[in-house]
Design a protein around this motif. Structure first.
Motif, PDB file in Angstrom:
ATOM      1  N   PRO A  51       0.819  -1.229   0.000  1.00 53.93           N
ATOM      2  CA  PRO A  51       0.000   0.000   0.000  1.00 53.93           C
ATOM      3  C   PRO A  51       0.847   1.270   0.000  1.00 53.93           C
ATOM      4  CG  PRO A  51      -0.790  -1.561   1.667  1.00 53.93           C
ATOM      5  CD  PRO A  51       0.488  -2.103   1.125  1.00 53.93           C
ATOM      6  N   ARG A  52       2.003   1.209   0.664  1.00 58.59           N
ATOM      7  CA  ARG A  52       2.882   2.398   0.643  1.00 58.59           C
ATOM      8  C   ARG A  52       3.340   2.678  -0.787  1.00 58.59           C
ATOM      9  NH1 ARG A  52       6.420   0.976   5.299  1.00 58.59           N
ATOM     10  NH2 ARG A  52       5.163   1.407   7.109  1.00 58.59           N
ATOM     11  N   SER A  53       3.604   1.592  -1.493  1.00 60.24           N
ATOM     12  CA  SER A  53       4.016   1.754  -2.885  1.00 60.24           C
ATOM     13  C   SER A  53       2.888   2.377  -3.696  1.00 60.24           C
ATOM     14  CB  SER A  53       4.421   0.381  -3.437  1.00 60.24           C
ATOM     15  OG  SER A  53       4.068   0.225  -4.766  1.00 60.24           O
ATOM     16  N   ASN A  54       1.648   1.987  -3.389  1.00 58.98           N
ATOM     17  CA  ASN A  54       0.506   2.575  -4.109  1.00 58.98           C
ATOM     18  C   ASN A  54       0.330   4.057  -3.793  1.00 58.98           C
ATOM     19  OD1 ASN A  54      -0.283   0.239  -5.473  1.00 58.98           O
ATOM     20  ND2 ASN A  54      -1.387  -0.519  -3.681  1.00 58.98           N
ATOM     21  N   GLU A  55       0.647   4.432  -2.548  1.00 60.91           N
ATOM     22  CA  GLU A  55       0.553   5.853  -2.190  1.00 60.91           C
ATOM     23  C   GLU A  55       1.466   6.684  -3.084  1.00 60.91           C
ATOM     24  OE1 GLU A  55       1.506   6.326   1.978  1.00 60.91           O
ATOM     25  OE2 GLU A  55      -0.067   4.874   2.470  1.00 60.91           O
ATOM     26  N   PHE A 103      -1.609  -4.226  -5.834  1.00 63.87           N
ATOM     27  CA  PHE A 103      -1.174  -2.991  -6.507  1.00 63.87           C
ATOM     28  C   PHE A 103      -2.352  -2.350  -7.229  1.00 63.87           C
ATOM     29  CE2 PHE A 103       2.404  -5.749  -5.902  1.00 63.87           C
ATOM     30  CZ  PHE A 103       3.292  -4.888  -5.274  1.00 63.87           C
ATOM     31  N   ASP A 104      -2.402  -1.020  -7.136  1.00 64.16           N
ATOM     32  CA  ASP A 104      -3.502  -0.288  -7.770  1.00 64.16           C
ATOM     33  C   ASP A 104      -3.564  -0.590  -9.261  1.00 64.16           C
ATOM     34  OD1 ASP A 104      -4.157   0.871  -5.408  1.00 64.16           O
ATOM     35  OD2 ASP A 104      -3.236   2.821  -5.833  1.00 64.16           O
ATOM     36  N   THR A 105      -4.765  -0.707  -9.770  1.00 62.57           N
ATOM     37  CA  THR A 105      -4.887  -0.841 -11.218  1.00 62.57           C
ATOM     38  C   THR A 105      -4.503   0.499 -11.835  1.00 62.57           C
ATOM     39  OG1 THR A 105      -7.218  -0.305 -10.957  1.00 62.57           O
ATOM     40  CG2 THR A 105      -6.685  -2.624 -11.245  1.00 62.57           C
ATOM     41  N   GLY A 106      -4.091   0.446 -13.041  1.00 64.25           N
ATOM     42  CA  GLY A 106      -3.720   1.697 -13.715  1.00 64.25           C
ATOM     43  C   GLY A 106      -2.257   2.044 -13.553  1.00 64.25           C
ATOM     44  N   ARG A 107      -1.501   1.206 -12.837  1.00 62.81           N
ATOM     45  CA  ARG A 107      -0.052   1.464 -12.772  1.00 62.81           C
ATOM     46  C   ARG A 107       0.597   0.728 -13.956  1.00 62.81           C
ATOM     47  NH1 ARG A 107       2.287   0.788  -6.734  1.00 62.81           N
ATOM     48  NH2 ARG A 107       4.025   1.845  -7.738  1.00 62.81           N
ATOM     49  N   PRO A 108       1.055   1.440 -14.952  1.00 62.69           N
ATOM     50  CA  PRO A 108       1.547   0.769 -16.152  1.00 62.69           C
ATOM     51  C   PRO A 108       2.857   0.012 -15.883  1.00 62.69           C
ATOM     52  CG  PRO A 108       2.003   3.114 -16.265  1.00 62.69           C
ATOM     53  CD  PRO A 108       1.183   2.910 -15.035  1.00 62.69           C
ATOM     54  N   VAL A 109       3.042  -1.079 -16.579  1.00 59.88           N
ATOM     55  CA  VAL A 109       4.302  -1.820 -16.464  1.00 59.88           C
ATOM     56  C   VAL A 109       5.276  -1.222 -17.479  1.00 59.88           C
ATOM     57  CG1 VAL A 109       5.419  -4.072 -16.664  1.00 59.88           C
ATOM     58  CG2 VAL A 109       3.109  -3.900 -15.702  1.00 59.88           C
ATOM     59  N   ASP A 110       6.120  -0.334 -16.993  1.00 58.16           N
ATOM     60  CA  ASP A 110       7.093   0.321 -17.881  1.00 58.16           C
ATOM     61  C   ASP A 110       8.246  -0.604 -18.231  1.00 58.16           C
ATOM     62  OD1 ASP A 110       5.721   2.650 -17.997  1.00 58.16           O
ATOM     63  OD2 ASP A 110       7.297   3.916 -17.124  1.00 58.16           O
ATOM     64  N   GLN A 111       8.531  -1.520 -17.297  1.00 56.18           N
ATOM     65  CA  GLN A 111       9.689  -2.384 -17.495  1.00 56.18           C
ATOM     66  C   GLN A 111       9.293  -3.808 -17.137  1.00 56.18           C
ATOM     67  OE1 GLN A 111      13.001  -1.754 -14.777  1.00 56.18           O
ATOM     68  NE2 GLN A 111      14.479  -1.981 -16.445  1.00 56.18           N
ATOM     69  N   LEU A 112       9.702  -4.743 -17.989  1.00 57.16           N
ATOM     70  CA  LEU A 112       9.431  -6.164 -17.739  1.00 57.16           C
ATOM     71  C   LEU A 112      10.706  -6.914 -18.081  1.00 57.16           C
ATOM     72  CD1 LEU A 112       7.316  -8.576 -17.384  1.00 57.16           C
ATOM     73  CD2 LEU A 112       7.139  -8.522 -19.868  1.00 57.16           C
ATOM     74  N   HIS A 113      11.080  -7.832 -17.212  1.00 61.78           N
ATOM     75  CA  HIS A 113      12.287  -8.598 -17.516  1.00 61.78           C
ATOM     76  C   HIS A 113      12.089 -10.043 -17.100  1.00 61.78           C
ATOM     77  CE1 HIS A 113      16.541  -9.186 -18.366  1.00 61.78           C
ATOM     78  NE2 HIS A 113      16.628  -9.880 -17.253  1.00 61.78           N
ATOM     79  N   GLY A 139       2.519   5.621  -5.942  1.00 63.72           N
ATOM     80  CA  GLY A 139       2.004   5.411  -7.304  1.00 63.72           C
ATOM     81  C   GLY A 139       3.116   5.245  -8.314  1.00 63.72           C
ATOM     82  N   GLY A 140       2.808   5.552  -9.560  1.00 64.45           N
ATOM     83  CA  GLY A 140       3.812   5.454 -10.618  1.00 64.45           C
ATOM     84  C   GLY A 140       3.843   4.088 -11.270  1.00 64.45           C
ATOM     85  N   PRO A 141       4.658   3.971 -12.305  1.00 57.71           N
ATOM     86  CA  PRO A 141       4.711   2.719 -13.055  1.00 57.71           C
ATOM     87  C   PRO A 141       5.371   1.591 -12.273  1.00 57.71           C
ATOM     88  CG  PRO A 141       6.271   4.320 -13.926  1.00 57.71           C
ATOM     89  CD  PRO A 141       5.536   5.008 -12.846  1.00 57.71           C
ATOM     90  N   LEU A 142       5.211   0.381 -12.778  1.00 59.86           N
ATOM     91  CA  LEU A 142       5.827  -0.792 -12.154  1.00 59.86           C
ATOM     92  C   LEU A 142       6.873  -1.399 -13.077  1.00 59.86           C
ATOM     93  CD1 LEU A 142       2.682  -2.690 -10.760  1.00 59.86           C
ATOM     94  CD2 LEU A 142       4.368  -1.396  -9.431  1.00 59.86           C
ATOM     95  N   SER A 143       7.789  -2.124 -12.434  1.00 55.90           N
ATOM     96  CA  SER A 143       8.734  -2.963 -13.161  1.00 55.90           C
ATOM     97  C   SER A 143       8.437  -4.386 -12.713  1.00 55.90           C
ATOM     98  CB  SER A 143      10.156  -2.542 -12.774  1.00 55.90           C
ATOM     99  OG  SER A 143      11.096  -3.424 -13.297  1.00 55.90           O
ATOM    100  N   LEU A 144       8.275  -5.312 -13.655  1.00 55.95           N
ATOM    101  CA  LEU A 144       7.999  -6.707 -13.282  1.00 55.95           C
ATOM    102  C   LEU A 144       9.189  -7.574 -13.643  1.00 55.95           C
ATOM    103  CD1 LEU A 144       4.355  -7.512 -14.509  1.00 55.95           C
ATOM    104  CD2 LEU A 144       5.102  -6.715 -12.279  1.00 55.95           C
ATOM    105  N   VAL A 202       9.571  -2.961  -3.211  1.00 52.82           N
ATOM    106  CA  VAL A 202       8.233  -2.380  -3.200  1.00 52.82           C
ATOM    107  C   VAL A 202       8.110  -1.416  -2.027  1.00 52.82           C
ATOM    108  CG1 VAL A 202       5.824  -2.952  -2.734  1.00 52.82           C
ATOM    109  CG2 VAL A 202       7.088  -4.291  -4.386  1.00 52.82           C
ATOM    110  N   GLY A 203       7.752  -0.166  -2.331  1.00 49.75           N
ATOM    111  CA  GLY A 203       7.655   0.817  -1.249  1.00 49.75           C
ATOM    112  C   GLY A 203       8.996   0.927  -0.537  1.00 49.75           C
ATOM    113  N   ASP A 204       8.945   0.741   0.773  1.00 51.44           N
ATOM    114  CA  ASP A 204      10.160   0.852   1.596  1.00 51.44           C
ATOM    115  C   ASP A 204      10.889  -0.471   1.780  1.00 51.44           C
ATOM    116  OD1 ASP A 204       9.823   3.448   2.026  1.00 51.44           O
ATOM    117  OD2 ASP A 204       9.112   3.297   4.091  1.00 51.44           O
ATOM    118  N   ALA A 205      10.462  -1.515   1.070  1.00 49.10           N
ATOM    119  CA  ALA A 205      10.946  -2.852   1.443  1.00 49.10           C
ATOM    120  C   ALA A 205      11.543  -3.630   0.279  1.00 49.10           C
ATOM    121  CB  ALA A 205       9.778  -3.645   2.028  1.00 49.10           C
TER     122      ALA A 205
END
Ligand code: SF4
Length: 474
Positions: free
Chosen positions: A59-63, A115-125, A65-70, A350-353
Motif C-alpha cells: 500500500p505504501r508503494s501505491n501511495e 497494486f492499484d490498477t492503472g499502474r503501467p508496467v514500464d519495465q518487464l524482464h 504510485g507510478g509505473p511498475l517494473s515486473l 516495493v515501497g520501503d521494502a
C-alpha cells in the motif's frame, strides 16, 4: 522527464582508455565488495520479514504510485555452466516446466490485487536460469496471465527484455518473443574460444549467437545486449581480444564484461573449474585493460560497473542527463519504478521494502498453491538507508554526489552527516580517484573502474567478515 541526479562535470568524464585504466591503482584497490544492485545489499535481508510485512509495503508503494517494473524468474537450465553463481535448476526433464508455469501464474494472481490498477508496467524482464527452457505455449501462458493481472503496455513503448541462451533459441523463438511483446534481448556469450568453452561446459558457436542477433534485428527488437566474462580458465589477453573482435562485429547496443568470481565453496558448479587453469591476476588486468581500449576504439562508452553502451543507447543518454538508476537488474532507465518479482528466489523492491521469494521449488509450490506469497526473507529500509541508497546510486550511476541534491531531498548537511565517509575518501582523492570539494564528490576517470570502492565508504553495513561474501572489485 524527472532528473534525479546531477550528471558528472565534463572534466570528470573519461576521454581515453588510458585515463580509465591504471593497472597499479587497480591492483592496489582490488578487494571484495558489493555490486550495489541494492542498498542495503541482500546480506541484510532477514526472515522476520514475510508476507505480513509485504502487505504493509505494497500500500505504501501505491501511495507513491507510478509505473511498475515486473521481473519473472525461470530457474531451469538444460546443462550447467561451471562458472555459474545463479539460482537455477539444472534438468533435462522439460516436464518440470509446466507445474512451475502454473505456480508463476498463481503468484501473479496473488501479487496483482496488492497494486492499484492503472499502474503501467514500464519495465518487464524475464531472467533465469534460461527463460526459453519453456515452450512457446508456456511462455505465452505466463505473458497472457501477466497481461490479465497487470497493465502491460501494448504499444511497444515499455522496456520488455528477456535473457537468451543462444543454445536454447533460434529465429522462430525470437519471432515468438517479439509477438509476446518483448523488445529487448540480452544474450549470454561469455567467450567464443573453444578451449575456454570446454573448460566451463558451455559450448556455444558463433553461428548460434549470430542467428539470434540477426533474428532480433529482423524482428525490430529495440536493443541487443551481450554478456561476456573475463577471468575464466585458459583465457588470455590475446584469446579474449579475438572474442571481443567477433562481438564488436556483431554490434550489440550494450555489452557487459563481468569479472569471474571464483568462489567454489559457495557455488558448487565452480568446483569443476581447476584453480590452476585460471588466468593470473596480471593476465586478468591485461584482459580488462585491452577490453576497455578495444571497446572505446569501437565507440562504446563505459557506463560503469562492467557495462558499456553505444553513445545513442538509452542507458548512455540516461547517464548523461541524470536519470540513470541502478537496481537488481543492473543499470536501468526506470528510476521511479517499484519492482514486483515473481518466481523462485526473485527479489522485489516495493515501497520501503525488499523481499525475496524462497529458492526452493517445493516450498514455492506449496506456498502459492495455498494462496500464500512465497516470501522467505526481506528488509524494511530505515530513513538512514534511504539517504545512503540515494548517495550510492548517485555515485554508481553518475559518478557524482551533489550535496545540494541530498540536502533538498533529505534535509541533511552532507559534510557533517558523512564526515567519516568523506574522511575515508581522502586517500582516494590523493590517488586521483575522486575530487572532493565543499559541494560535491566527483569521481574522476581513473576512479570509474573502482566505483565500488568509492561507494563502500558510504555503506554502513560493511565489516571484514561480511566482505568475504562478495566478489573482488576487479
Ligand atoms: S550461466 Fe545461465 S545457462 Fe549457464 S547454468 Fe547458469 S543460469 Fe544456466
Amino acid at each position: 522527464m524527472t532528473t534525479f541526479f546531477t550528471p558528472a562535470t565534463p572534466d570528470a568524464l573519461p576521454t581515453a582508455a588510458a585515463n580509465l585504466f591504471e593497472p597499479e591503482l587497480i591492483r592496489r584497490y582490488d578487494k571484495s565488495g558489493p555490486r550495489y544492485t541494492s542498498y542495503p545489499t541482500a546480506v541484510q535481508f532477514h526472515d522476520e520479514f514475510g508476507e505480513a510485512q509485504y502487505h504493509v509495503a505494497a500500500p505504501r508503494s501505491n501511495e507513491a504510485g507510478g509505473p511498475l517494473s515486473l521481473y519473472v524468474h525461470i530457474p531451469f537450465c538444460d546443462t550447467v555452466c561451471y562458472y555459474c553463481a545463479c539460482n537455477k535448476v539444472v534438468t533435462k526433464d522439460r516436464g518440470r516446466a509446466q507445474p512451475y508455469v502454473d505456480d508463476v501464474v498463481r503468484e501473479l494472481a496473488l501479487q496483482a490485487p496488492l497494486f492499484d490498477t492503472g499502474r503501467p508496467v514500464d519495465q518487464l524482464h524475464w531472467g533465469g536460469g534460461t527463460p526459453t527452457f519453456l515452450s512457446d505455449d508456456q511462455m505465452r501462458e505466463i505473458m497472457q496471465a501477466t497481461g490479465r493481472h497487470f497493465e502491460l503496455k501494448t504499444d511497444d513503448t515499455g522496456e520488455y527484455s528477456i535473457e537468451i541462451d543462444p543454445r536454447e533459441a533460434d529465429a522462430h523463438t525470437i519471432a515468438v518473443l517479439r509477438e509476446l511483446g518483448f523488445n529487448r534481448i540480452s544474450l549470454g556469450v561469455q567467450d567464443f574460444d573453444p578451449t575456454v568453452q570446454k573448460a566451463v561446459n558451455r559450448i556455444q558457436s558463433i553461428a548460434e549467437t549470430r542467428t539470434v542477433i540477426d533474428a532480433a534485428r529482423a524482428e525490430a527488437f529495440h536493443g541487443v545486449s551481450l554478456d561476456l566474462i573475463y577471468g575464466l580458465p585458459f583465457q588470455s589477453r590475446d584469446s579474449f581480444m579475438r572474442t571481443l573482435d567477433t562481438v564488436i562485429e556483431m554490434a550489440p547496443d550494450r555489452l557487459s564484461i563481468f569479472n569471474y568470481a571464483h568462489l567454489p565453496t559457495r557455488f558448487k558448479p565452480q568446483r569443476r573449474i581447476d584453480t590452476d587453469d585460471l588466468p593470473t591476476s596480471a593476465e586478468k588486468l591485461a584482459i580488462l585493460g585491452g577490453s576497455i581500449e578495444r571497446l572505446q576504439e569501437a565507440g562504446y562508452v563505459l557506463i560503469g560497473m562492467d557495462h558499456f553502451a553505444r553513445p545513442d543507447d538509452p542507458l548512455a543518454i540516461a547517464q548523461s542527463n541524470g536519470t540513470l538508476h541502478r537496481n537488481f537488474q543492473g543499470y536501468s532507465t526506470h528510476a521511479e519504478c517499484d519492482m514486483v518479482a515473481v518466481g523462485v528466489s526473485s527479489i522485489s523492491q516495493v515501497g520501503d521494502a525488499f523481499s525475496q521469494n524462497t529458492k526452493d521449488l517445493i516450498a514455492y509450490h506449496e506456498a502459492v498453491s495455498a494462496g500464500r506469497l512465497p516470501i522467505e526473507r526481506g528488509y524494511v529500509l530505515t530513513p538512514e538507508d534511504h539517504i545512503r541508497r540515494f548517495v550510492i546510486v548517485s555515485l554508481i550511476s553518475h559518478f557524482r554526489l551533489d550535496f545540494a541534491a541530498v540536502t533538498r531531498r533529505f534535509g541533511i548537511d552532507v559534510p557533517s552527516h558523512f564526515a567519516d565517509a568523506l574522511a575515508q575518501l581522502q586517500p582516494m582523492a590523493a590517488d586521483g580517484l575522486v575530487r572532493l570539494s565543499p559541494n560535491s564528490v566527483d569521481v574522476l576517470p581513473r576512479g570509474r573502474l573502482l566505483i565500488r570502492n568509492i561507494c563502500m565508504a558510504f555503506d554502513e553495513y560493511l565489516n571484514p567478515e561480511g566482505l568475504q561474501r562478495f566478489s573482488r572489485v576487479i
